[in-house]
Write a protein that holds these residues in place. Sequence first.
Motif, PDB file in Angstrom:
ATOM      1  N   LEU A 180      39.043  -9.267  10.379  1.00 20.74           N
ATOM      2  CA  LEU A 180      39.951  -8.774  11.418  1.00 20.74           C
ATOM      3  C   LEU A 180      39.835  -9.541  12.730  1.00 20.74           C
ATOM      4  N   HIS A 181      38.917 -10.477  12.816  1.00 20.51           N
ATOM      5  CA  HIS A 181      38.722 -11.190  14.093  1.00 20.51           C
ATOM      6  C   HIS A 181      38.495 -12.667  13.803  1.00 20.51           C
ATOM      7  N   LEU A 182      39.592 -13.396  13.775  1.00 19.23           N
ATOM      8  CA  LEU A 182      39.559 -14.824  13.444  1.00 19.23           C
ATOM      9  C   LEU A 182      40.623 -15.516  14.279  1.00 19.23           C
ATOM     10  N   HIS A 183      40.196 -16.469  15.076  1.00 16.62           N
ATOM     11  CA  HIS A 183      41.150 -17.293  15.829  1.00 16.62           C
ATOM     12  C   HIS A 183      41.460 -18.497  14.948  1.00 16.62           C
ATOM     13  N   ILE A 184      42.708 -18.638  14.542  1.00 10.95           N
ATOM     14  CA  ILE A 184      43.005 -19.691  13.571  1.00 10.95           C
ATOM     15  C   ILE A 184      42.642 -21.073  14.133  1.00 10.95           C
TER      16      ILE A 184
ATOM     17  N   ALA B 168      41.890  -6.066  22.532  1.00 16.82           N
ATOM     18  CA  ALA B 168      41.355  -6.911  23.599  1.00 16.82           C
ATOM     19  C   ALA B 168      39.910  -7.270  23.273  1.00 16.82           C
ATOM     20  N   HIS B 169      39.543  -8.523  23.556  1.00 16.81           N
ATOM     21  CA  HIS B 169      38.125  -8.869  23.564  1.00 16.81           C
ATOM     22  C   HIS B 169      37.509  -8.142  24.758  1.00 16.81           C
ATOM     23  N   ALA B 170      36.421  -7.462  24.532  1.00 14.61           N
ATOM     24  CA  ALA B 170      35.764  -6.737  25.629  1.00 14.61           C
ATOM     25  C   ALA B 170      34.290  -6.550  25.299  1.00 14.61           C
TER      26      ALA B 170
ATOM     27  N   ASP C 292      37.706  -6.145  20.200  1.00 12.40           N
ATOM     28  CA  ASP C 292      37.064  -7.327  19.637  1.00 12.40           C
ATOM     29  C   ASP C 292      35.723  -7.552  20.341  1.00 12.40           C
ATOM     30  N   HIS C 293      34.684  -7.653  19.533  1.00 14.46           N
ATOM     31  CA  HIS C 293      33.268  -7.678  19.962  1.00 14.46           C
ATOM     32  C   HIS C 293      32.842  -6.265  20.360  1.00 14.46           C
ATOM     33  N   GLY C 294      32.856  -5.975  21.673  1.00 15.63           N
ATOM     34  CA  GLY C 294      32.454  -4.628  22.118  1.00 15.63           C
ATOM     35  C   GLY C 294      30.953  -4.437  22.262  1.00 15.63           C
TER      36      GLY C 294
ATOM     37  N   SER D   2      34.212 -13.532  11.643  1.00 16.78           N
ATOM     38  CA  SER D   2      33.652 -14.879  11.894  1.00 16.78           C
ATOM     39  C   SER D   2      34.110 -15.501  13.218  1.00 16.78           C
ATOM     40  N   ASP D   3      35.155 -14.969  13.869  1.00 14.46           N
ATOM     41  CA  ASP D   3      35.567 -15.409  15.211  1.00 14.46           C
ATOM     42  C   ASP D   3      36.137 -16.846  15.182  1.00 14.46           C
ATOM     43  N   ASP D   4      35.260 -17.840  15.316  1.00 13.00           N
ATOM     44  CA  ASP D   4      35.682 -19.259  15.318  1.00 13.00           C
ATOM     45  C   ASP D   4      34.758 -20.035  14.378  1.00 13.00           C
TER      46      ASP D   4
HETATM   47 ZN   LIG Z   1      37.246 -13.887  19.413  1.00 13.66          ZN
END
Ligand SMILES: [Zn+2]
Length: 339
Positions: free
Chosen positions: A15-19, A195-197, A219-221, A276-278
């Motif tokens: 759910l958290h992946l920046h292409i 939101a990333h927070a 996102d994160h938290g 995995s984020d990036d």
């Molecule tokens: Zn991110």
Amino acid sequence: MTTDAYIAGLPKVELHLHIEGSFEPALMFDIAKRNGIALPYDSVEALQAAYNFQDLQSFLDLYYQGMNVLQTEQDYFDLTWAYLTKMAAENVQHVEIFWDPQGHTDRGVAFEVPLHGIKAALKKAEAELGISHQLIMSFLRHLSEEQGFATLEQALPHRDAFIGVGLDSSEVGNPPEKFERLFDRCRAEGFKLMAHAGEEGPPAYVRGAIDTLKVDRIDHGNHCLDDPELARRVADLGLCLTVCPQSNMRLKNCLDIRQHPIRAMLDLGIAACVNSDDPAYFGGYMNQNYQLIQDGLGLSRAEIGTLARNGITGSFASPARKAELMANLEAYEAEAPKA
Ligand SMILES: [Zn+2]
């Protein structure tokens, strides 16, 4: 069955992946060559050696530099397809990916170009690899709210192509409140909100994301844990946190994996999931992120199952698809050898 093999076979969602953060150095060199762009590195190895980050900003500087070589729909298709074929090999069955339109339009790439390329790869993966998806447009928070509004205007003719909006890039100094009006508008338009927070920012940013932006997912938290009352509230709300262990280590937001906050989140009943984020920049896709916390925290299979379930529940998949994903997970858990 080893735990690594168990994790590799586990049906997963991301759910958290920046292409743009899945841009592997080898592909970056190929596309740069195709587009006649010179990279400031002699080789794939020299580029990889630069991935030695001190914090979020030192990563972002390279992240924006890397995406500069992306110019055509084919480039974005190739980028997205490379990620999706990797996810098929890791038994990732549903993905929700961010793209940063402002990282492309600000250097003259038309809004539609990344959107069409990314979407074509996602549709192909749905048909050929069985991976379902949602796409999320992310605003860059180091830019102004006005610039966010301008991007939203460009996006609205394509609103059926994506389900929601996010907020990413440099967190500290760019609190959620800066984007209150933009998120009000996006909510009125019917978009899901994220939101990333609390990645580097304080608990107040997590509170702002909940109370001011009224997000559906955070996102994160991680830093919500610094304020026990807020952490309790996040748990009680059942708010999904898309946690990224490898990212936290590589950006020095966590210095010892044995102390990773996902342990406390599980203990508090917070709906955290693994992402995995990036991954191209942080050295790990989904399996490696699960393995990292498994190695550091000694999770039980029940806890691994909770994290996988939280991802399904927190996703924006249709109810029918969620039921399918949950059934796949339950079948795997029932059939996997116990040891
Ligand atoms: Zn991110």
